[in-house]
Design a protein around this motif. Sequence first.
Motif, PDB file in Angstrom:
ATOM      1  N   PHE A 136     -19.723   8.004   5.912  1.00 19.35           N
ATOM      2  CA  PHE A 136     -18.499   7.195   5.761  1.00 19.35           C
ATOM      3  C   PHE A 136     -18.087   7.081   4.296  1.00 19.35           C
ATOM      4  O   PHE A 136     -16.928   7.252   3.945  1.00 19.35           O
ATOM      5  CB  PHE A 136     -18.758   5.799   6.349  1.00 19.35           C
ATOM      6  CG  PHE A 136     -17.634   4.826   6.114  1.00 19.35           C
ATOM      7  CD1 PHE A 136     -16.481   4.884   6.875  1.00 19.35           C
ATOM      8  CD2 PHE A 136     -17.731   3.861   5.118  1.00 19.35           C
ATOM      9  CE1 PHE A 136     -15.453   3.997   6.656  1.00 19.35           C
ATOM     10  CE2 PHE A 136     -16.700   2.982   4.890  1.00 19.35           C
ATOM     11  CZ  PHE A 136     -15.561   3.057   5.675  1.00 19.35           C
ATOM     12  N   GLU A 137     -19.077   6.805   3.402  1.00 24.58           N
ATOM     13  CA  GLU A 137     -18.755   6.659   1.988  1.00 24.58           C
ATOM     14  C   GLU A 137     -18.252   7.972   1.390  1.00 24.58           C
ATOM     15  O   GLU A 137     -17.327   7.990   0.578  1.00 24.58           O
ATOM     16  CB  GLU A 137     -19.992   6.179   1.221  1.00 24.58           C
ATOM     17  CG  GLU A 137     -20.398   4.744   1.492  1.00 24.58           C
ATOM     18  CD  GLU A 137     -19.320   3.784   1.045  1.00 24.58           C
ATOM     19  OE1 GLU A 137     -19.173   2.746   1.711  1.00 24.58           O
ATOM     20  OE2 GLU A 137     -18.625   4.069   0.057  1.00 24.58           O
TER      21      GLU A 137
ATOM     22  N   GLN B  21     -14.549   8.480  -0.234  1.00 26.56           N
ATOM     23  CA  GLN B  21     -14.299   8.917  -1.609  1.00 26.56           C
ATOM     24  C   GLN B  21     -13.394  10.137  -1.644  1.00 26.56           C
ATOM     25  O   GLN B  21     -12.491  10.228  -2.483  1.00 26.56           O
ATOM     26  CB  GLN B  21     -15.626   9.222  -2.298  1.00 26.56           C
ATOM     27  CG  GLN B  21     -16.495   7.983  -2.547  1.00 26.56           C
ATOM     28  CD  GLN B  21     -17.857   8.317  -3.083  1.00 26.56           C
ATOM     29  OE1 GLN B  21     -18.155   9.488  -3.330  1.00 26.56           O
ATOM     30  NE2 GLN B  21     -18.710   7.308  -3.251  1.00 26.56           N
ATOM     31  N   LEU B  22     -13.632  11.103  -0.732  1.00 19.26           N
ATOM     32  CA  LEU B  22     -12.777  12.292  -0.695  1.00 19.26           C
ATOM     33  C   LEU B  22     -11.332  11.927  -0.386  1.00 19.26           C
ATOM     34  O   LEU B  22     -10.387  12.465  -0.987  1.00 19.26           O
ATOM     35  CB  LEU B  22     -13.310  13.280   0.347  1.00 19.26           C
ATOM     36  CG  LEU B  22     -14.635  13.981  -0.003  1.00 19.26           C
ATOM     37  CD1 LEU B  22     -15.139  14.792   1.176  1.00 19.26           C
ATOM     38  CD2 LEU B  22     -14.465  14.866  -1.236  1.00 19.26           C
ATOM     39  N   GLU B  23     -11.155  10.998   0.574  1.00 16.19           N
ATOM     40  CA  GLU B  23      -9.791  10.627   0.957  1.00 16.19           C
ATOM     41  C   GLU B  23      -9.097   9.871  -0.172  1.00 16.19           C
ATOM     42  O   GLU B  23      -7.911  10.068  -0.439  1.00 16.19           O
ATOM     43  CB  GLU B  23      -9.823   9.764   2.217  1.00 16.19           C
ATOM     44  CG  GLU B  23      -8.473   9.611   2.904  1.00 16.19           C
ATOM     45  CD  GLU B  23      -7.900  10.927   3.376  1.00 16.19           C
ATOM     46  OE1 GLU B  23      -8.614  11.956   3.351  1.00 16.19           O
ATOM     47  OE2 GLU B  23      -6.715  10.955   3.726  1.00 16.19           O
TER      48      GLU B  23
ATOM     49  N   ILE C 266      -5.592  11.093  -1.917  1.00 19.44           N
ATOM     50  CA  ILE C 266      -4.392  10.245  -1.993  1.00 19.44           C
ATOM     51  C   ILE C 266      -3.998  10.009  -3.447  1.00 19.44           C
ATOM     52  O   ILE C 266      -2.821  10.000  -3.807  1.00 19.44           O
ATOM     53  CB  ILE C 266      -4.653   8.910  -1.267  1.00 19.44           C
ATOM     54  CG1 ILE C 266      -4.813   9.162   0.241  1.00 19.44           C
ATOM     55  CG2 ILE C 266      -3.517   7.933  -1.498  1.00 19.44           C
ATOM     56  CD1 ILE C 266      -5.244   7.952   1.019  1.00 19.44           C
ATOM     57  N   SER C 267      -5.024   9.855  -4.348  1.00 16.22           N
ATOM     58  CA  SER C 267      -4.726   9.697  -5.777  1.00 16.22           C
ATOM     59  C   SER C 267      -3.981  10.904  -6.308  1.00 16.22           C
ATOM     60  O   SER C 267      -3.018  10.786  -7.061  1.00 16.22           O
ATOM     61  CB  SER C 267      -6.029   9.486  -6.542  1.00 16.22           C
ATOM     62  OG  SER C 267      -5.786   9.506  -7.933  1.00 16.22           O
ATOM     63  N   GLU C 268      -4.452  12.118  -5.897  1.00 16.45           N
ATOM     64  CA  GLU C 268      -3.771  13.332  -6.358  1.00 16.45           C
ATOM     65  C   GLU C 268      -2.346  13.399  -5.831  1.00 16.45           C
ATOM     66  O   GLU C 268      -1.416  13.782  -6.557  1.00 16.45           O
ATOM     67  CB  GLU C 268      -4.566  14.554  -5.895  1.00 16.45           C
ATOM     68  CG  GLU C 268      -5.928  14.693  -6.558  1.00 16.45           C
ATOM     69  CD  GLU C 268      -6.775  15.793  -5.936  1.00 16.45           C
ATOM     70  OE1 GLU C 268      -7.848  16.083  -6.473  1.00 16.45           O
ATOM     71  OE2 GLU C 268      -6.368  16.358  -4.912  1.00 16.45           O
TER      72      GLU C 268
END
Length: 680
Positions: A478-479, A483-485, A489-491
């Motif tokens: 889950f973690e 983090q990947l998601e 979204i930041s990118e």
Amino acid sequence: MKNKGLILFFILLTCCGKQSKDKVTPLDSESAVINEWINIARDSTQLSLQGRKQYLVNATEKANTFSNDTVRLDHLSRVSLAYKKLEDSTGFRNMNRRVMDLSRDDKIYKALGESHWDLAAFFKSYGVMDSAYFHYEKAYKSFDQMPLDSTSLSLRGRILYSMGRIQDYFKDYLGAEVNITEALRIFEDLEDRKRIYNCNNILGMVASGMNNSEKALEYFQKAREDIEEFEPDNRTSYIWENGNNIANEYLRNKEYLKSAKAYLKLFNDKGLSTENTSLYSKVVTSRGYAIFKGEKDLEGAKELLEKAISLNDSMPLSVENDQARAKQYYSELLATAGDTTLAKQFAKESLTLAKETSNNDHHLQVLRLLTAIDSENAVAYSDEYYELNEKIKHEERAIRDKFARIRLETDEVIQRNELLSKQKQIWTGVALGLLLLGVAFFIIISQRISNNRLKFQQKQQESNQEIYNLMLSQQGKFEEGKQLEQKRISEELHDGILGEMLGIRLILSGLNDKDDEASVQYRADLIEKLQQLEEEIRTISHELSDASYQKFYNFIVSLEDLISTIGTSSGISCSFTYAEGVEWDNLDGDIKINIYRIVQESLQNCVKHAQCDNIQVSFEVKGSMLELKISDDGIGFDTGKGKRGIGLRNIISRVEKINGDLTVDSKKGKGTTTKVVFPL
């Protein structure tokens, strides 16, 4: 007979006094000694700091000899506050922690609540408001477990009031309104007039913060009525405070004539100018601005504002000093009178003062004023305003979320403790039942019960271990996914939304002073683009949707539109070439979106940093590979030095996603070429 009666009366009084003296216990005597030592440590400035601390050490040792827990904790609590007054934070924290532990172990909730209260006040004095709020919440929960009487109710009300003050400071107006309203209900039941006044006063400020001027004035009027219940000798300062609040609310609501009239009454009060110089300077400042905006009396307003500036110069610089606001208003008046040069000077002085006193509200107001009067630097001031405003909103939102978590976590702890208590009772009953059953059947099946119990415990342990391992594995996945998601979204936000908004802002800045038909149409087109940005933000926020990838239904047209828009907004000549006869729209959706973002981020870097006149973008097929090249004729940079910004890191991340290779070739004075090669 009269004389005999008087003599008998005095004899009785003497006997009663003697009996009263005889009732003084050793405990009372020792308590008096401890109190005397604490008072010496607190107030004897002629002693050295070490000598004053030694008195506190002696008081602590003597208090620890008391068998009465309540009395002992009361003395230790006063010792901790004495350390705080001596500004010995280590001594205060150690003693406070000890009082907290002892009172928690002995379930003396009044002492526990007061220790949390003292710690909250300590954090508040250092500006650590989230920790202060946390310990106020803990204090309230402790007082809530005391027997219901006037003392415990008053303690709860005072804590709720303190929590509401912190929430109002961070503009958590709904939370502040809930806590202050509950405190007001308690103080009304206790008929505590001064605290009723304080609650109505803060509720007026909260309503003002929520832009409900009518409600704010209603609360301030209630506060005025509360003052009438005070002793005559204790009303003046409250009347000044209340009058200033009412006048300020009129001013904030732009009812300048009413505000000027309300401030005039305070202005003419001779006692205010001599007894409360700080408040008097605020009154002079506000009245000057009110007659400037309402009566348009520039000369009268100028005289008052100059007087306010002189008053503030005579006081030490602090948050309470109103110099930033006075100079801001004076600058606005000068700008209206046509003296732009002097107006800029005072506005910049006001900006410096606002920064030095960390007054964010005035900081934003002065930036807005400078944007209007300093056209040469308007864009820089506007950008600073936007960045500061966003930072403040983010910090306030984070604090409000933290307050909510503190309340939630505290309630969860209480519920968990109650559940554990119930479970303990249930298991106790079950254990007793099993014990009785075991005694009844011990002779017959004792060995069987023992074996079954061992097997059950072994299986249960194995099951628990398996569940624990599964939980650890699931939590790790889950973690990792989270983090990947978050990174993706930041990118998307940085490469997509921010870039397009930069282009639109630059174009709109150039269109501000144009009102021809073409400019009007252009602005309409840009508004439509903003609507598209709104749709894109909505798309990103709904992570389960694939709409962001489907948007690129015509890949080459999207790239041409992007390059053309950035070229138009920046004034840089941008060209785009690509291989003909290639079905570009057949590329995978993730390749198209990542290539689009790479181009977008590279162009933004050229606009921000390259100082170039021309940009060439090419998209070619090289055998089984696709080659994307972005070149500019700017100042270039040394690729071996400097830190990588978030933009370049995002480009590298996106190249990795499409299994490509990234090459950045740049030299100072010879431009930059970015090349991405990836499999077709």
